[in-house]
Design a protein around this motif. Sequence first.
Motif, short mmCIF file in Angstrom:
data_model
loop_
_atom_site.label_atom_id
_atom_site.label_comp_id
_atom_site.label_asym_id
_atom_site.label_seq_id
_atom_site.Cartn_x
_atom_site.Cartn_y
_atom_site.Cartn_z
N PRO A 1 0.83 -1.21 0.00
CA PRO A 1 0.00 0.00 0.00
C PRO A 1 0.86 1.26 0.00
CG PRO A 1 -0.02 -1.02 2.17
CD PRO A 1 0.78 -1.92 1.27
N PRO A 2 0.31 2.36 -0.52
CA PRO A 2 1.07 3.62 -0.46
C PRO A 2 1.21 4.07 0.99
CG PRO A 2 -1.18 4.01 -1.24
CD PRO A 2 -1.01 2.53 -1.12
N ASP A 3 2.40 4.59 1.31
CA ASP A 3 2.65 5.02 2.69
C ASP A 3 2.48 6.53 2.88
OD1 ASP A 3 4.89 6.08 1.46
OD2 ASP A 3 6.31 4.76 2.47
N GLY A 4 2.14 7.23 1.78
CA GLY A 4 1.91 8.66 1.88
C GLY A 4 3.14 9.50 1.63
N THR A 5 4.29 8.89 1.44
CA THR A 5 5.52 9.66 1.20
C THR A 5 5.66 10.05 -0.27
OG1 THR A 5 6.88 7.72 0.74
CG2 THR A 5 6.73 8.44 3.06
N GLY A 6 4.87 9.41 -1.13
CA GLY A 6 5.00 9.66 -2.56
C GLY A 6 6.01 8.74 -3.22
N ALA A 7 6.57 7.79 -2.45
CA ALA A 7 7.55 6.85 -3.00
C ALA A 7 6.87 5.98 -4.06
CB ALA A 7 8.13 5.98 -1.90
N LEU A 8 7.54 5.82 -5.19
CA LEU A 8 7.04 5.01 -6.30
C LEU A 8 8.14 4.04 -6.72
CD1 LEU A 8 5.52 8.00 -8.29
CD2 LEU A 8 4.23 6.24 -7.07
N HIS A 9 7.80 3.10 -7.60
CA HIS A 9 8.80 2.18 -8.12
C HIS A 9 9.76 2.93 -9.04
CE1 HIS A 9 7.27 -1.74 -6.80
NE2 HIS A 9 6.08 -1.22 -6.96
N PRO A 10 11.06 2.83 -8.83
CA PRO A 10 12.00 3.40 -9.81
C PRO A 10 11.90 2.59 -11.11
CG PRO A 10 13.10 2.94 -7.71
CD PRO A 10 11.75 2.30 -7.65
N PRO A 11 11.66 3.23 -12.25
CA PRO A 11 11.46 2.49 -13.50
C PRO A 11 12.61 1.55 -13.85
CG PRO A 11 10.78 4.76 -13.79
CD PRO A 11 11.43 4.67 -12.44
N GLY A 12 13.85 1.99 -13.68
CA GLY A 12 14.99 1.13 -14.02
C GLY A 12 15.05 -0.12 -13.17
N THR A 13 14.82 0.04 -11.89
CA THR A 13 14.84 -1.10 -10.97
C THR A 13 13.71 -2.06 -11.29
OG1 THR A 13 15.76 0.35 -9.26
CG2 THR A 13 14.81 -1.74 -8.52
N LEU A 14 12.52 -1.52 -11.57
CA LEU A 14 11.39 -2.36 -11.92
C LEU A 14 11.66 -3.10 -13.23
CD1 LEU A 14 8.55 -3.45 -11.48
CD2 LEU A 14 7.67 -1.37 -12.57
N GLU A 15 12.22 -2.40 -14.21
CA GLU A 15 12.51 -3.06 -15.49
C GLU A 15 13.46 -4.24 -15.30
OE1 GLU A 15 14.18 -2.20 -19.98
OE2 GLU A 15 14.32 -0.60 -18.49
N LEU A 16 14.50 -4.07 -14.50
CA LEU A 16 15.45 -5.16 -14.25
C LEU A 16 14.75 -6.34 -13.58
CD1 LEU A 16 18.64 -3.21 -13.11
CD2 LEU A 16 18.27 -4.40 -15.28
N ALA A 17 13.90 -6.06 -12.60
CA ALA A 17 13.18 -7.13 -11.91
C ALA A 17 12.24 -7.86 -12.87
CB ALA A 17 12.41 -6.57 -10.72
N LEU A 18 11.56 -7.12 -13.74
CA LEU A 18 10.66 -7.75 -14.72
C LEU A 18 11.44 -8.60 -15.71
CD1 LEU A 18 8.18 -4.81 -15.35
CD2 LEU A 18 7.63 -7.01 -14.27
N ARG A 19 12.59 -8.12 -16.15
CA ARG A 19 13.42 -8.91 -17.07
C ARG A 19 13.88 -10.21 -16.40
NH1 ARG A 19 15.38 -6.38 -21.73
NH2 ARG A 19 14.92 -4.16 -21.83
N GLN A 20 14.34 -10.09 -15.16
CA GLN A 20 14.80 -11.27 -14.43
C GLN A 20 13.64 -12.24 -14.21
OE1 GLN A 20 16.92 -10.43 -10.81
NE2 GLN A 20 17.21 -12.59 -10.32
N ALA A 21 12.49 -11.73 -13.81
CA ALA A 21 11.31 -12.58 -13.60
C ALA A 21 10.88 -13.26 -14.89
CB ALA A 21 10.16 -11.75 -13.02
N ASN A 22 10.92 -12.52 -15.99
CA ASN A 22 10.55 -13.08 -17.29
C ASN A 22 11.49 -14.22 -17.67
OD1 ASN A 22 8.77 -13.00 -19.58
ND2 ASN A 22 10.50 -12.19 -20.75
#
Length: 155
Positions: free
Chosen positions: A122-143
């Motif tokens: 859940p969002p914690d209210g800080t405005g923190a979001l997924h960094p696109p580069g980090t997410l892309e690497l995780a998606l590539r590895q998961a794929n």
Amino acid sequence: MSDAMWMRGVEWLSAAATDPRLCKREWDQGDGVALLEAGRYWDVLSVPDRLGLLALDLLWQASLPVPGPTLVDTAAHRVGFFLPPDPGSRWIGAGLRRAGRGSWVAVPPPYRAARFVEWLVPPDGTGALHPPGTLELALRQANGTLAVLSPAIGV
């Protein structure tokens, strides 16, 4: 999550609504889901659930920041990662869908599930979001992992 964090998460998320008060009322008195417009405070990258769940698991590492807000839609079998808005981004891959400006996302309140949609992070209210580069690497590895596992599990 503390009550203060829940409340900050509610305020942060409802700020994306055209009418934040109505949004909160929908969460509390309606069917528990509000339609929020993407593209102003965040975009959402929606991926097939097996890919998304594995990628999220890879993002939970001590060396990485806590993952950003992440939804799962159990009826649609999708996981949605909240990213910084970027109208020029191009996410390419089988089953990837980006919701940006002009798109609407069904969102439950940070404190409970609604219908088939619930928060994995859940969002914690800080405005923190997924960094696109980090997410892309995780998606590539998961794929890659799913590609290796698929023949073994008959998918």
